[in-house]
Design a protein around this motif. Structure first.
Motif, PDB file in Angstrom:
ATOM      1  N   GLU A   1     -11.846  11.502   9.791  1.00 22.12           N
ATOM      2  CA  GLU A   1     -11.054  11.641  10.386  1.00 22.12           C
ATOM      3  C   GLU A   1     -10.647  10.147  10.639  1.00 22.12           C
ATOM      4  N   ALA A   2     -12.069   9.468  11.056  1.00 21.52           N
ATOM      5  CA  ALA A   2     -12.347   7.384  11.102  1.00 21.52           C
ATOM      6  C   ALA A   2     -11.814   7.206   9.792  1.00 21.52           C
ATOM      7  N   SER A   3     -12.361   7.772   8.549  1.00 22.07           N
ATOM      8  CA  SER A   3     -12.769   7.334   7.598  1.00 22.07           C
ATOM      9  C   SER A   3     -10.735   6.824   6.679  1.00 22.07           C
ATOM     10  N   ILE A   4     -10.551   7.935   7.227  1.00 20.66           N
ATOM     11  CA  ILE A   4      -8.733   7.757   6.751  1.00 20.66           C
ATOM     12  C   ILE A   4      -7.811   6.697   7.626  1.00 20.66           C
ATOM     13  N   SER A   5      -8.647   6.585   8.747  1.00 22.10           N
ATOM     14  CA  SER A   5      -7.731   5.755   9.687  1.00 22.10           C
ATOM     15  C   SER A   5      -8.306   4.003   8.722  1.00 22.10           C
TER      16      SER A   5
ATOM     17  N   THR B   1      -9.938   8.761  -0.899  1.00 24.38           N
ATOM     18  CA  THR B   1      -9.997   9.822  -0.328  1.00 24.38           C
ATOM     19  C   THR B   1      -8.389  11.225  -0.574  1.00 24.38           C
ATOM     20  N   VAL B   2      -8.006   9.698  -0.950  1.00 21.44           N
ATOM     21  CA  VAL B   2      -6.470  10.856  -0.808  1.00 21.44           C
ATOM     22  C   VAL B   2      -5.853  10.944  -1.987  1.00 21.44           C
ATOM     23  N   ASP B   3      -5.645  11.429  -2.648  1.00 19.00           N
ATOM     24  CA  ASP B   3      -4.491  11.555  -4.088  1.00 19.00           C
ATOM     25  C   ASP B   3      -3.105  10.772  -4.286  1.00 19.00           C
ATOM     26  N   THR B   4      -2.651  10.007  -5.056  1.00 18.39           N
ATOM     27  CA  THR B   4      -2.249   8.545  -4.616  1.00 18.39           C
ATOM     28  C   THR B   4      -1.235   9.715  -4.723  1.00 18.39           C
ATOM     29  N   ASN B   5      -0.831  10.973  -5.687  1.00 13.29           N
ATOM     30  CA  ASN B   5       0.668  11.405  -6.672  1.00 13.29           C
ATOM     31  C   ASN B   5       1.260  12.236  -5.356  1.00 13.29           C
TER      32      ASN B   5
ATOM     33  N   MET C   1       1.028  -0.751   0.255  1.00  9.41           N
ATOM     34  CA  MET C   1       0.359  -0.460   0.098  1.00  9.41           C
ATOM     35  C   MET C   1       0.982   1.315  -0.164  1.00  9.41           C
ATOM     36  N   ASP C   2       0.546   3.417  -0.305  1.00 12.69           N
ATOM     37  CA  ASP C   2       1.586   3.584  -0.290  1.00 12.69           C
ATOM     38  C   ASP C   2       1.859   4.208   0.627  1.00 12.69           C
TER      39      ASP C   2
ATOM     40  N   ARG D   1      -5.942   2.830   6.059  1.00  9.04           N
ATOM     41  CA  ARG D   1      -4.886   2.769   5.516  1.00  9.04           C
ATOM     42  C   ARG D   1      -4.583   1.530   5.580  1.00  9.04           C
ATOM     43  N   THR D   2      -5.899   0.572   6.509  1.00  6.33           N
ATOM     44  CA  THR D   2      -5.677  -0.683   6.163  1.00  6.33           C
ATOM     45  C   THR D   2      -6.843  -1.300   4.303  1.00  6.33           C
ATOM     46  N   CYS D   3      -7.277  -0.027   3.895  1.00  2.00           N
ATOM     47  CA  CYS D   3      -8.108  -0.592   2.761  1.00  2.00           C
ATOM     48  C   CYS D   3      -7.833   0.702   0.874  1.00  2.00           C
ATOM     49  N   GLN D   4      -6.992  -1.114   0.382  1.00  3.71           N
ATOM     50  CA  GLN D   4      -6.172   0.095  -0.798  1.00  3.71           C
ATOM     51  C   GLN D   4      -7.350   1.238  -1.351  1.00  3.71           C
ATOM     52  N   SER D   5      -8.611   0.817  -1.803  1.00  2.00           N
ATOM     53  CA  SER D   5      -9.635   1.139  -2.446  1.00  2.00           C
ATOM     54  C   SER D   5     -10.263   2.719  -1.706  1.00  2.00           C
TER      55      SER D   5
END
Length: 423
Positions: A26-30, A42-46, A1-2, A33-37
């Protein structure tokens, strides 16, 4: 994972008071961390920046007692999170933004070190960061900008370069539909409000080139940088006039709200812009507000007559909401009465009407008679008008007031207010 840095989770907070119904950011971002999709959603991977469609920071003062715990919401974020706005702007993925509202509040310091716990760092960090990142906001549809806290250093010209960058980047927001700018602030030791001439100039290209649907502008008082304003004037440049001429040239504007105060020259600039605007008239407006807050002058004030301004909007037949507040000196005589008649006539959708005349003497009841005549059935506005307020007419005949009140009662109007000064 990134790889993922948790910094955005501690900085970004939503502007929606009821967001917990949909998700906890904040819970979604947590979980991300364990869910790639979910992470990619929620986060731009670049750029590793957080995708946010709406972001808002207001300037509400946060007052606390020594033992009070602040609620964790977007209103209190600047008082809880050190350097909140600048860190937020650095963590947002600007291409995802659709709605952005910034008031540049004072923010919590990271290390008080015996000094005040709050710092006003808008001009040194958050505003330059905002204007730079604005070039990436390709999907932005609405922008609210309150520049009041930036006035304190306008006199020294330190924001000149930042406003130039703002001008260049705002015009790149090609999807912008709504723009709201509060160009008004106070400087310690000065009782009158000030506005930024540089900000006025920076808005003109966007208003000229972007097909805005809604525009709200507030310009109060006097130039915050009088030397710069004088230099422009000596070169034949009137930024406020140029701004209003650009505003009145927008073809398909549906909502226009203009608020001015304590500046005769700015109101006269608006009237002159309406006088020289040519044949093109706004025909799509559903909401129009022209609100001027004047001071009781101790010496005669040279306001231009209001007739050209009223005539300019007379063909806006789709109007649903109309608010006009002008100083009594703008109501010179019969020309203004007839111009107001044209503005009120042929408005089949008008539901809200507010008129303020600022202590205008109407001893012949010419204004009140005209309003009553226009609102009488079967005239167009009589069947749709649900909210009527009239303020500041002096010496109106009691019979004219009673006649209008009877008309309102007979039409079943849900809300009406007549504030007439009887002298």
């Amino acid at each position: 994972m990134d790889s993922y840095s948790p910094v955005p989770a501690t900085v970004i907070e939503t502007c929606w008071p009821t967001i917990e119904i949909y998700c906890d950011l904040e819970a979604s971002i947590s979980i991300g961390r364990t869910c790639q999709s979910l992470y990619r959603a929620t986060v731009d991977t670049n750029t590793k920046r957080l995708k946010v469609s709406h972001f808002e920071v207001d300037n509400s003062p946060i007052r606390t007692t020594p033992h009070q715990t602040l609620l964790n919401n977007w209103h209190t974020a600047p008082a809880r999170i050190p350097h909140y706005l600048s860190r937020s702007l650095n963590a947002i993925h600007f291409p995802s933004l659709r709605r952005l509202a910034l008031d540049f509040p004072a923010t919590k310091r990271r290390h008080a070190s015996g000094h005040a716990d709050i710092i006003d760092d808008a001009c040194t960090s958050s505003f330059p960061m905002f204007v730079t990142n604005l070039s990436l906001a390709c999907n932005l549809e609405y922008l609210h900008l309150n520049a009041g806290r930036l006035m304190s250093i306008e006199r020294s010209g330190q924001l000149e370069a930042s406003y130039e960058v703002f001008e260049q980047n705002l015009v790149k927001c090609r999807r912008l539909k709504g723009l709201e700018v509060i160009n008004s602030g106070f400087v310690r030791g000065n009782h009158d409000p000030l506005y930024s001439v540089a900000l006025v100039r920076a808005l003109i290209p966007t208003i000229q080139n972007i097909k805005l649907q809604q525009l709200t502008l507030r310009i109060d008082g006097w130039p915050s940088d009088p030397i710069y304003d004088r230099m422009l004037s000596n070169n034949g440049i009137n930024p406020v006039f140029d701004l209003f001429r650009a505003v009145l040239s927008v073809e398909r504007l549906s909502a226009l709200r203009l608020s001015l105060s304590k500046s005769t020259s700015n109101l006269n600039a608006l009237i002159r812009a309406a006088t020289t605007s040519g044949r093109m008239k706004p025909s799509h407006l559903t909401t129009l507000t022209v609100d001027y807050e004047s001071q009781r002058a101790t010496v005669p004030v040279d306001y231009l007559p209001a007739a050209p301004l009223l005539n300019y909007f007379a063909e806006s037949n789709p109007l649903e909401c109309l608010i006009i507040s002008l100083p009594s000196e703008c109501w010179r005589g019969e020309d203004e009465v007839q111009s107001l008649r044209r503005l009120l006539s042929n408005k089949p959708y008008l539901s809200k009407l507010i008129l303020s005349f600022s202590f205008l003497s109407d001893k012949e009841s010419a204004v009140m008679k005209m309003i009553t005549e226009v609102l009488k059935p079967p005239n167009s506005a009589s069947s749709t008008l649900t909210n009527l307020s009239i303020y500041g007419l002096v010496g109106v005949d009691e019979r004219e007031i009673s006649q209008l009140q009877s008309l309102l009662q007979a039409s079943g109007m849900t809300k009406s207010e007549l504030s007439v000064i009887r002298k």
